[in-house]
Design an enzyme around this catalytic site. Structure first.
Site, PDB file in Angstrom:
ATOM      1  N   LYS A  11       0.450  -3.878   0.600  1.00  0.00           N
ATOM      2  CA  LYS A  11      -0.677  -3.046   0.127  1.00  0.00           C
ATOM      3  C   LYS A  11      -0.170  -1.954  -0.810  1.00  0.00           C
ATOM      4  O   LYS A  11       1.021  -1.616  -0.805  1.00  0.00           O
ATOM      5  CB  LYS A  11      -1.430  -2.396   1.295  1.00  0.00           C
ATOM      6  N   PRO A 102       9.747  -5.485  -0.144  1.00  0.00           N
ATOM      7  CA  PRO A 102      10.845  -4.555   0.128  1.00  0.00           C
ATOM      8  C   PRO A 102      10.559  -3.686   1.363  1.00  0.00           C
ATOM      9  O   PRO A 102       9.406  -3.335   1.616  1.00  0.00           O
ATOM     10  CB  PRO A 102      10.901  -3.689  -1.137  1.00  0.00           C
ATOM     11  N   ALA A 108       3.778  -1.137   3.287  1.00  0.00           N
ATOM     12  CA  ALA A 108       3.341  -1.580   4.617  1.00  0.00           C
ATOM     13  C   ALA A 108       3.854  -2.963   5.008  1.00  0.00           C
ATOM     14  O   ALA A 108       3.178  -3.687   5.735  1.00  0.00           O
ATOM     15  CB  ALA A 108       1.810  -1.530   4.738  1.00  0.00           C
ATOM     16  N   GLY A 109       5.053  -3.307   4.525  1.00  0.00           N
ATOM     17  CA  GLY A 109       5.594  -4.633   4.838  1.00  0.00           C
ATOM     18  C   GLY A 109       5.717  -4.870   6.338  1.00  0.00           C
ATOM     19  O   GLY A 109       5.295  -5.914   6.845  1.00  0.00           O
ATOM     20  N   GLY A 110       6.283  -3.911   7.047  1.00  0.00           N
ATOM     21  CA  GLY A 110       6.460  -4.067   8.495  1.00  0.00           C
ATOM     22  C   GLY A 110       5.120  -4.119   9.213  1.00  0.00           C
ATOM     23  O   GLY A 110       4.918  -4.929  10.125  1.00  0.00           O
ATOM     24  N   ASP A 144      -0.809   1.890  10.042  1.00  0.00           N
ATOM     25  CA  ASP A 144      -1.304   0.971   9.000  1.00  0.00           C
ATOM     26  C   ASP A 144      -1.608  -0.429   9.533  1.00  0.00           C
ATOM     27  O   ASP A 144      -2.138  -1.267   8.794  1.00  0.00           O
ATOM     28  CB  ASP A 144      -0.262   0.827   7.873  1.00  0.00           C
TER      29      ASP A 144
HETATM   30  P1  ATP Z   1       4.059   2.117   5.177  1.00  0.00           P
HETATM   31  O1  ATP Z   1       3.622   1.868   3.771  1.00  0.00           O
HETATM   32  O2  ATP Z   1       3.125   1.514   6.215  1.00  0.00           O
HETATM   33  O3  ATP Z   1       4.437   3.531   5.461  1.00  0.00           O
HETATM   34  P2  ATP Z   1       6.685   1.086   4.528  1.00  0.00           P
HETATM   35  O4  ATP Z   1       6.425   0.019   3.504  1.00  0.00           O
HETATM   36  O5  ATP Z   1       7.122   2.401   3.974  1.00  0.00           O
HETATM   37  O6  ATP Z   1       5.406   1.252   5.428  1.00  0.00           O
HETATM   38  P3  ATP Z   1       8.028  -0.776   6.235  1.00  0.00           P
HETATM   39  O7  ATP Z   1       8.612  -1.770   5.268  1.00  0.00           O
HETATM   40  O8  ATP Z   1       6.827  -1.192   6.976  1.00  0.00           O
HETATM   41  O9  ATP Z   1       7.781   0.613   5.530  1.00  0.00           O
HETATM   42  O10 ATP Z   1       9.243  -0.393   7.232  1.00  0.00           O
HETATM   43  C1  ATP Z   1       9.264   0.796   7.947  1.00  0.00           C
HETATM   44  C2  ATP Z   1      10.378   0.712   8.997  1.00  0.00           C
HETATM   45  O11 ATP Z   1      10.076  -0.322   9.935  1.00  0.00           O
HETATM   46  C3  ATP Z   1      11.760   0.396   8.430  1.00  0.00           C
HETATM   47  O12 ATP Z   1      12.630   1.424   8.863  1.00  0.00           O
HETATM   48  C4  ATP Z   1      12.172  -0.916   9.051  1.00  0.00           C
HETATM   49  O13 ATP Z   1      13.532  -0.943   9.456  1.00  0.00           O
HETATM   50  C5  ATP Z   1      11.250  -1.065  10.261  1.00  0.00           C
HETATM   51  N1  ATP Z   1      10.828  -2.472  10.480  1.00  0.00           N
HETATM   52  C6  ATP Z   1      10.749  -3.084  11.667  1.00  0.00           C
HETATM   53  N2  ATP Z   1      10.314  -4.342  11.530  1.00  0.00           N
HETATM   54  C7  ATP Z   1      10.080  -4.546  10.231  1.00  0.00           C
HETATM   55  C8  ATP Z   1       9.623  -5.668   9.486  1.00  0.00           C
HETATM   56  N3  ATP Z   1       9.307  -6.831  10.050  1.00  0.00           N
HETATM   57  N4  ATP Z   1       9.512  -5.501   8.146  1.00  0.00           N
HETATM   58  C9  ATP Z   1       9.815  -4.317   7.570  1.00  0.00           C
HETATM   59  N5  ATP Z   1      10.262  -3.239   8.230  1.00  0.00           N
HETATM   60  C10 ATP Z   1      10.413  -3.338   9.562  1.00  0.00           C
END
Ligand code: ATP
Length: 302
Positions: A11, A102, A108-110, A144
């Site tokens: 997203k 990434p 919001a990948g995780g 999220d």
């Molecule tokens: P948001 O936009 O929701 O704030 P983000 O894109 O900044 O999220 P994510 O990629 O969701 O961040 O990862 C946040 C943390 O979650 C990282 O420190 C990562 O190590 C941990 N994590 C645990 N499982 C996952 C996964 N399947 N994919 C990505 N990150 C993960």
């Protein structure tokens, strides 16, 4: 049915306003979220081993992240354990994640992976839980995650649990550019609490402009309360925005707490030129050309 492959889309935040703070420290937010056409692929397989959740992972289009393991901390494993603990009969599951989004990038990948595991296991369990029950579980995994259950264009409020879907298809050419350096989300919130931004945008005007595909108007009204914090920690963000603007971006902004910048272009040629200029600049670890999408997760399930 013993296996499914779920997509887990990324997203962008087309605006993020901090509207208050709860007694427990959580920030209250008003955000416009839009799903984009970059996704992780998650294979979910029912096994014969009761209760056993295991996973492994390959990196597709993004750079490997050393901090992320396939153990108990992975949001896929957490989501699988959570939903399985609420089922009357327990099954084992094996999850195979192909990571294209990434990590820790503001996309919001995780969260999207966690939502995909909830959706996928629920489908394999004959849709045992309702959408509302899935969203309640999702919120315990992250702010999220409820949005990521359905995705699309949505106004997200509260700490992320109040969802108002918007019925619109935004026709924009989007360029995502992530610098190598990350931003810790808690540090971004802390910094912006200490340095409140006097400028504000207009979320209703942004939603109205998306409905009309008026990118100029979105650019005039969009605001992200975490943008200055992201720029403080990763100064390259401003330079990436400059490169996008020099190549006719209608506007460019940080998504979430960054560090990813998204640029909106009216023409595909301008977007390609901006992508080429960014590649040459060596400011970015990852660059993706994407479109806004409205997922239909049930129809897209394999
Ligand atoms: P948001 O936009 O929701 O704030 P983000 O894109 O900044 O999220 P994510 O990629 O969701 O961040 O990862 C946040 C943390 O979650 C990282 O420190 C990562 O190590 C941990 N994590 C645990 N499982 C996952 C996964 N399947 N994919 C990505 N990150 C993960």
């Amino acid at each position: 049915m013993n296996q499914v492959i779920e997509k887990a889309y990324a997203k962008i935040n087309v605006g993020l306003h901090i509207t208050g703070r709860r007694d427990d420290g959580y920030h209250l937010l008003s955000m416009v979220m839009q799903t984009v056409s970059l996704y992780d692929r998650i294979g979910i397989y029912r096994t014969n081993e009761d209760d056993e959740i295991s996973m492994d992972m390959d990196y597709g289009g993004s750079h490997p992240e050393e901090d992320m393991t396939c153990g108990d901390d992975n949001l896929c494993v957490k989501a699988a354990r959570l939903i399985c603990s609420r089922l009357p009969e327990s099954h084992g599951y094996y999850i195979h994640l192909v990571k294209n989004i990434p990590v820790a990038a503001g996309m919001a990948g995780g969260s999207s992976d966690a939502a995909a595991v909830l959706r996928g296991i629920n489908a394999l369990e004959g849709d045992y839980f309702s959408k509302n029950e899935l969203c309640d579980m999702a919120l315990t995994l992250g702010a999220d995650v409820p949005y990521c259950i359905d995705g699309g264009l949505c106004l997200c409020e509260g700490i992320g649990e109040k969802l108002t879907p918007v019925n619109a298809d935004w026709n924009a050419h989007i360029l995502l550019a992530k610098p190598p350096e990350g931003v810790s989300t808690p540090s971004a919130y802390k910094w912006s609490d200490e340095h409140p931004n006097p400028l504000h945008g207009d979320i209703s005007a942004v939603i109205d402009a998306i409905k009309k595909n008026d990118n100029e108007k979105i650019g005039k009204n969009i605001h992200n309360d975490l943008e200055n914090a992201a720029k403080h920690f990763v100064p390259e963000i401003s330079r990436i925005e400059d490169v996008m603007d020099e190549n006719n971006a209608v506007f460019s902004r940080v998504t979430g707490s960054g560090p990813t910048v998204f640029g909106i272009f009216d023409s595909e040629d301008d977007r390609s030129r901006a992508a080429a200029a960014l590649r040459k600049s060596e400011l970015c670890a990852d660059i993706f050309s994407v479109e806004a999408v409205r997922p239909d997760y049930t129809a897209e399930r394999e």
